[in-house]
Scaffold this motif. Structure first.
Motif, PDB file in Angstrom:
ATOM      1  N   ALA A 120      16.358  24.041 -50.201  1.00 14.27           N
ATOM      2  CA  ALA A 120      15.279  23.903 -51.192  1.00 14.27           C
ATOM      3  C   ALA A 120      15.496  22.680 -52.073  1.00 14.27           C
ATOM      4  N   GLN A 121      16.731  22.442 -52.486  1.00 18.02           N
ATOM      5  CA  GLN A 121      17.038  21.262 -53.295  1.00 18.02           C
ATOM      6  C   GLN A 121      16.767  19.981 -52.508  1.00 18.02           C
ATOM      7  N   ALA A 122      17.171  19.975 -51.243  1.00 22.04           N
ATOM      8  CA  ALA A 122      16.957  18.791 -50.413  1.00 22.04           C
ATOM      9  C   ALA A 122      15.470  18.545 -50.176  1.00 22.04           C
ATOM     10  N   ALA A 123      14.713  19.623 -49.961  1.00 23.34           N
ATOM     11  CA  ALA A 123      13.267  19.476 -49.743  1.00 23.34           C
ATOM     12  C   ALA A 123      12.591  18.923 -50.990  1.00 23.34           C
ATOM     13  N   TRP A 124      13.014  19.404 -52.162  1.00 20.76           N
ATOM     14  CA  TRP A 124      12.457  18.875 -53.411  1.00 20.76           C
ATOM     15  C   TRP A 124      12.771  17.394 -53.545  1.00 20.76           C
ATOM     16  N   PHE A 125      14.007  16.997 -53.240  1.00 20.66           N
ATOM     17  CA  PHE A 125      14.404  15.594 -53.363  1.00 20.66           C
ATOM     18  C   PHE A 125      13.625  14.730 -52.385  1.00 20.66           C
ATOM     19  N   ALA A 126      13.445  15.197 -51.143  1.00 26.02           N
ATOM     20  CA  ALA A 126      12.693  14.429 -50.151  1.00 26.02           C
ATOM     21  C   ALA A 126      11.256  14.225 -50.601  1.00 26.02           C
ATOM     22  N   SER A 127      10.655  15.274 -51.149  1.00 25.59           N
ATOM     23  CA  SER A 127       9.273  15.177 -51.609  1.00 25.59           C
ATOM     24  C   SER A 127       9.155  14.238 -52.803  1.00 25.59           C
ATOM     25  N   ALA A 128      10.068  14.380 -53.758  1.00 15.94           N
ATOM     26  CA  ALA A 128      10.002  13.562 -54.973  1.00 15.94           C
ATOM     27  C   ALA A 128      10.266  12.088 -54.671  1.00 15.94           C
ATOM     28  N   SER A 129      11.312  11.805 -53.900  1.00 15.94           N
ATOM     29  CA  SER A 129      11.648  10.410 -53.611  1.00 15.94           C
ATOM     30  C   SER A 129      10.586   9.757 -52.734  1.00 15.94           C
ATOM     31  N   GLY A 130      10.047  10.507 -51.775  1.00 13.67           N
ATOM     32  CA  GLY A 130       9.005   9.946 -50.920  1.00 13.67           C
ATOM     33  C   GLY A 130       7.741   9.632 -51.693  1.00 13.67           C
ATOM     34  N   THR A 131       7.319  10.558 -52.530  1.00 15.54           N
ATOM     35  CA  THR A 131       6.107  10.343 -53.328  1.00 15.54           C
ATOM     36  C   THR A 131       6.280   9.182 -54.289  1.00 15.54           C
ATOM     37  N   LEU A 132       7.414   9.153 -54.988  1.00 12.26           N
ATOM     38  CA  LEU A 132       7.672   8.068 -55.941  1.00 12.26           C
ATOM     39  C   LEU A 132       7.789   6.729 -55.230  1.00 12.26           C
ATOM     40  N   GLY A 133       8.433   6.713 -54.065  1.00 17.55           N
ATOM     41  CA  GLY A 133       8.586   5.471 -53.325  1.00 17.55           C
ATOM     42  C   GLY A 133       7.253   4.915 -52.849  1.00 17.55           C
ATOM     43  N   LEU A 134       6.398   5.776 -52.313  1.00 14.37           N
ATOM     44  CA  LEU A 134       5.086   5.326 -51.839  1.00 14.37           C
ATOM     45  C   LEU A 134       4.228   4.842 -53.008  1.00 14.37           C
ATOM     46  N   ALA A 135       4.300   5.543 -54.137  1.00 12.67           N
ATOM     47  CA  ALA A 135       3.538   5.105 -55.316  1.00 12.67           C
ATOM     48  C   ALA A 135       4.042   3.767 -55.827  1.00 12.67           C
ATOM     49  N   THR A 136       5.363   3.585 -55.817  1.00 13.82           N
ATOM     50  CA  THR A 136       5.949   2.319 -56.277  1.00 13.82           C
ATOM     51  C   THR A 136       5.495   1.155 -55.409  1.00 13.82           C
ATOM     52  N   LEU A 137       5.494   1.351 -54.096  1.00  9.80           N
ATOM     53  CA  LEU A 137       5.064   0.293 -53.186  1.00  9.80           C
ATOM     54  C   LEU A 137       3.574   0.006 -53.323  1.00  9.80           C
ATOM     55  N   SER A 138       2.777   1.063 -53.451  1.00  9.55           N
ATOM     56  CA  SER A 138       1.332   0.883 -53.529  1.00  9.55           C
ATOM     57  C   SER A 138       0.908   0.197 -54.818  1.00  9.55           C
ATOM     58  N   LEU A 139       1.485   0.615 -55.931  1.00  4.95           N
ATOM     59  CA  LEU A 139       1.094   0.062 -57.229  1.00  4.95           C
ATOM     60  C   LEU A 139       1.848  -1.221 -57.566  1.00  4.95           C
ATOM     61  N   GLY A 140       3.110  -1.316 -57.110  1.00  2.20           N
ATOM     62  CA  GLY A 140       3.926  -2.470 -57.458  1.00  2.20           C
ATOM     63  C   GLY A 140       3.786  -3.632 -56.499  1.00  2.20           C
ATOM     64  N   THR A 141       3.341  -3.368 -55.258  1.00  4.99           N
ATOM     65  CA  THR A 141       3.141  -4.450 -54.286  1.00  4.99           C
ATOM     66  C   THR A 141       1.716  -4.364 -53.734  1.00  4.99           C
ATOM     67  N   THR A 142       1.545  -3.764 -52.550  1.00  6.29           N
ATOM     68  CA  THR A 142       0.203  -3.619 -51.963  1.00  6.29           C
ATOM     69  C   THR A 142       0.100  -2.270 -51.266  1.00  6.29           C
ATOM     70  N   PRO A 143      -1.122  -1.743 -51.125  1.00  7.62           N
ATOM     71  CA  PRO A 143      -1.299  -0.486 -50.387  1.00  7.62           C
ATOM     72  C   PRO A 143      -0.830  -0.582 -48.933  1.00  7.62           C
ATOM     73  N   LEU A 144      -0.934  -1.774 -48.320  1.00  8.31           N
ATOM     74  CA  LEU A 144      -0.480  -1.920 -46.949  1.00  8.31           C
ATOM     75  C   LEU A 144       1.023  -1.687 -46.841  1.00  8.31           C
ATOM     76  N   ALA A 145       1.775  -2.153 -47.827  1.00  6.18           N
ATOM     77  CA  ALA A 145       3.221  -1.925 -47.815  1.00  6.18           C
ATOM     78  C   ALA A 145       3.519  -0.430 -47.879  1.00  6.18           C
TER      79      ALA A 145
END
Length: 390
Positions: A120-145
């Protein structure tokens, strides 16, 4: 007459509360130790060293294709977002492989099979890091990234991971997934313009180079830990190779192709000739480690072959960043402050080059002994400097 002494009551001692009644305050050292241990567990869950390499592979495309000045915030978003999405993919991989990891000596002490973290802890971390990473790339660089990062996560966790116990060709699929981050930098710099950009071919070359590189890299790792992988139930070509000669033979075509690729890129005008010249040294060193492994297959020579692959990749990423270029379309006017163009010499094509690299070249040209000799002879002849654009 003596006065009889009168006993006086002794003064009552102040009540001392028992230790159990006192509020427990965590020691700073204990809190710090727990925090360090948690960070260590999440680092292992992210496969931190591998994830750092993934992040590094995204940088060259951004630095090479960036049309203007380097944006520190965008660069940080690219590196950070890539790291977070890779950490998420690695965590998902370990969630799917808990039982198999527990059977292998090199993975049994990972956070999940060792019981140091719960699924459960690992699943939470995977979800949180993946969501934050995709948001960082989309907002900080480009949606294509962000889309490229999402595709990397999906192919790694949903295709490559289950295929590892189904077919030895999982390495080929994993090589494609592991090379997609090389496109992240180009996508971050150019967005959707990448597809029709002159940088599309250099991007494809970098993707192809890292895809081919991963085959001998993982073949050597699989042979080195073949007994462990067999205990885990994985399917890989080197696992049935008892002598190591088959693994060396399978690796040779990939190394030969990798040695030729820099020359091809320069022949097509997409890189300075300094790229293949510079690549000759790391290529020779990696080839020499392969020859040693082929002649005397053992854990020592195989490990040197594996480590040689890492130094080769790092060298190639640096050389690519320094010497790759793209042709300037005839109808594309140069924008002020954007990628600079080389002065046209005869029928030679003009090339796009990042502004930071043009400034660096100008700086070194001023101190270049080759150019100093040209000035002594009043600028006669072509430039003798290997850093010159021609």
């Amino acid at each position: 007459m003596a006065v009889p002494a009168v006993a006086t009551p002794a003064a009552a001692a102040p009540a001392v509360p028992c230790a159990a009644a006192l509020p427990q305050v965590a020691e700073p050292e204990a809190t710090s130790a727990r925090g360090s241990r948690s960070l260590s567990l999440y680092w292992k869950l992210s496969k931190g060293k591998l994830t750092v390499w993934v992040s590094l592979s995204a940088i060259p495309g951004y630095l090479a294709a960036l049309p203007g000045a380097v944006d520190p915030l965008a660069l940080a978003a690219l590196a950070g977002g890539t790291f977070l999405t890779s950490a998420s993919a690695q965590t998902l991989n370990q969630l799917f492989e808990i039982e198999r990891d527990a059977k292998m000596k090199r993975t049994a002490q990972r956070p999940l099979p060792s019981g140091q973290m719960t699924p459960a802890q690992a699943a939470w971390f995977a979800s949180a890091s993946g969501t934050l990473g995709l948001a960082t790339l989309s907002l900080g660089t480009t949606p294509l990234a962000a889309a490229v990062a999402g595709a990397t996560m999906a192919t790694y966790a949903a295709v490559y991971t289950p295929m590892k116990v189904l077919s030895p060709y999982n390495t080929h699929v994993g090589a494609i997934s592991g090379s997609l981050p090389t496109l992240l930098g180009f996508a971050a710099a150019l967005g959707t313009d990448l597809v029709a950009s002159p940088w599309a071919l250099p991007a494809a070359w970098l993707f192809g180079m890292q895809t081919l590189w991963q085959m001998p890299h993982f073949y050597s790792l699989a042979w080195l830990y073949r007994s462990d992988y067999m205990r885990g139930g994985y399917k890989m070509f080197p696992l049935s190779d008892e002598t190591g000669h088959l693994t060396a033979a399978m690796s040779k075509p990939y190394l030969a192709t990798l040695c030729a690729m820099p020359w091809g890129l320069s022949a097509f005008g997409l890189a300075s000739w300094m790229l293949p010249i510079g690549a000759a040294v790391p290529s020779w060193l990696w080839w020499r480690s392969l020859a040693s492994f082929e002649q005397k297959p053992n854990a020592g020579t195989c490990k040197r072959f594996f480590l040689g692959s890492l130094s080769y990749l790092l060298s190639m990423l640096a050389l690519f960043t320094a010497f790759v270029r793209a042709p300037t379309p005839a109808a594309l006017p140069a924008e002020e402050g954007s990628s600079e163009q080389a002065p046209k010499t005869g029928d030679a094509p003009e090339f796009l080059e990042p502004a930071w690299r043009a400034r660096m070249r100008a700086y070194f040209m001023d101190a270049c002994p080759h150019e100093t000799m040209r000035h002594v002879f009043f600028g006669a002849g072509r430039s003798g400097c290997p850093m010159h654009r021609e």
